[in-house]
Design a protein around this motif. Structure first.
Motif, PDB file in Angstrom:
ATOM      1  N   HIS A   1      42.201  50.376  17.710  1.00  0.00           N
ATOM      2  CA  HIS A   1      43.507  50.427  18.363  1.00  0.00           C
ATOM      3  C   HIS A   1      44.509  49.757  17.444  1.00  0.00           C
ATOM      4  O   HIS A   1      44.312  48.629  17.013  1.00  0.00           O
ATOM      5  N   MET A   2      45.608  50.453  17.117  1.00  0.00           N
ATOM      6  CA  MET A   2      46.614  49.914  16.204  1.00  0.00           C
ATOM      7  C   MET A   2      47.812  49.403  16.992  1.00  0.00           C
ATOM      8  O   MET A   2      48.139  49.929  18.050  1.00  0.00           O
TER       9      MET A   2
ATOM     10  N   SER B   1      51.919  48.665  17.211  1.00  0.00           N
ATOM     11  CA  SER B   1      53.120  49.315  16.728  1.00  0.00           C
ATOM     12  C   SER B   1      54.335  48.462  17.070  1.00  0.00           C
ATOM     13  O   SER B   1      54.323  47.697  18.028  1.00  0.00           O
TER      14      SER B   1
ATOM     15  N   ARG C   1      59.174  50.939  13.767  1.00  0.00           N
ATOM     16  CA  ARG C   1      58.280  51.806  12.997  1.00  0.00           C
ATOM     17  C   ARG C   1      57.081  52.180  13.855  1.00  0.00           C
ATOM     18  O   ARG C   1      55.989  51.653  13.664  1.00  0.00           O
ATOM     19  N   PRO C   2      57.254  53.086  14.793  1.00  0.00           N
ATOM     20  CA  PRO C   2      56.120  53.446  15.668  1.00  0.00           C
ATOM     21  C   PRO C   2      55.031  54.194  14.901  1.00  0.00           C
ATOM     22  O   PRO C   2      55.318  54.972  13.988  1.00  0.00           O
ATOM     23  N   VAL C   3      53.800  53.927  15.257  1.00  0.00           N
ATOM     24  CA  VAL C   3      52.649  54.604  14.664  1.00  0.00           C
ATOM     25  C   VAL C   3      51.750  55.086  15.801  1.00  0.00           C
ATOM     26  O   VAL C   3      51.802  54.556  16.903  1.00  0.00           O
ATOM     27  N   PRO C   4      50.911  56.086  15.549  1.00  0.00           N
ATOM     28  CA  PRO C   4      49.956  56.503  16.580  1.00  0.00           C
ATOM     29  C   PRO C   4      49.040  55.335  16.938  1.00  0.00           C
ATOM     30  O   PRO C   4      48.708  54.515  16.088  1.00  0.00           O
ATOM     31  N   PRO C   5      48.653  55.253  18.204  1.00  0.00           N
ATOM     32  CA  PRO C   5      47.915  54.060  18.645  1.00  0.00           C
ATOM     33  C   PRO C   5      46.471  53.940  18.174  1.00  0.00           C
ATOM     34  O   PRO C   5      45.889  52.877  18.279  1.00  0.00           O
TER      35      PRO C   5
ATOM     36  N   ARG D   1      43.296  54.577  15.209  1.00  0.00           N
ATOM     37  CA  ARG D   1      42.893  54.880  13.833  1.00  0.00           C
ATOM     38  C   ARG D   1      41.385  55.049  13.815  1.00  0.00           C
ATOM     39  O   ARG D   1      40.649  54.185  14.290  1.00  0.00           O
TER      40      ARG D   1
ATOM     41  N   ASP E   1      39.619  59.344   7.321  1.00  0.00           N
ATOM     42  CA  ASP E   1      40.569  58.416   7.914  1.00  0.00           C
ATOM     43  C   ASP E   1      41.576  59.249   8.696  1.00  0.00           C
ATOM     44  O   ASP E   1      42.160  60.179   8.146  1.00  0.00           O
TER      45      ASP E   1
ATOM     46  N   GLN F   1      44.570  59.276  12.190  1.00  0.00           N
ATOM     47  CA  GLN F   1      45.321  58.605  13.234  1.00  0.00           C
ATOM     48  C   GLN F   1      45.483  59.587  14.378  1.00  0.00           C
ATOM     49  O   GLN F   1      45.651  60.786  14.159  1.00  0.00           O
TER      50      GLN F   1
ATOM     51  N   THR G   1      46.783  60.097  18.795  1.00  0.00           N
ATOM     52  CA  THR G   1      47.522  59.603  19.951  1.00  0.00           C
ATOM     53  C   THR G   1      46.743  59.920  21.220  1.00  0.00           C
ATOM     54  O   THR G   1      45.772  60.679  21.198  1.00  0.00           O
TER      55      THR G   1
END
Length: 145
Positions: A49-50, A52, A56-60, A62, A106, A108, A110
């Motif tokens: 779980h990442m 954010s 700079r939002p990123v997908p949650p 990885r 690797d 990412q 959502t």
């Protein structure tokens, strides 16, 4: 005196090993590692779980891992699920592997519809195109929180 010291030290080491083994499963229960097998390819990795920030939002999520082939024949793909049209599930290929050896992947991802974590699957076939059709697969579904 020396045998008594070595026996005592051996007992302390044995008790430490038992206590360490008892603690390890509880610590491993919280991680999201997976191991998938399809054909002659094995994939293992972690589902993290990442965090954010609004700027700079990123997908949650990885998903990181390695595919290992044991045979020179056959291919495999690693795929991550995503929401499709009309609440269907589509598979996006994030890694391909043919033959013997290792290949890392690797990705990412959502959340799917209704807040579901996306599954990961490993599919095998004689070619990557055949593997992407998804006939011989092993699926990892992350646990709900």
């Amino acid at each position: 005196m020396r045998p008594l010291v070595s026996r005592t030290l051996g007992a302390v080491v044995a008790v430490g090993a038992v206590l360490g083994a008892a603690v390890t499963p509880a610590a491993a229960a919280g991680d999201n590692t997976f191991r998938l097998r399809a054909g002659s390819v094995v994939a293992h990795g972690s589902y993290g779980h990442m965090m954010s920030i609004p700027e700079r939002p990123v997908p949650p999520f990885r998903i990181v891992g390695t595919m290992t082939g044991r045979s020179v024949f056959g291919c495999a793909v690693i795929q991550v699920g995503r929401s499709g049209p009309a609440d269907g599930l589509e598979w996006r290929t994030v890694g391909k592997h043919c033959g013997a050896g290792r290949r890392s992947f690797d990705a990412q991802a959502t959340y799917l519809f209704r807040g579901v974590k996306p599954p990961v699957r490993l599919c095998a076939g004689w070619s990557t195109a055949q593997a992407e059709r998804g006939r011989r697969c092993d699926v990892y579904r992350p646990p709900a929180q």
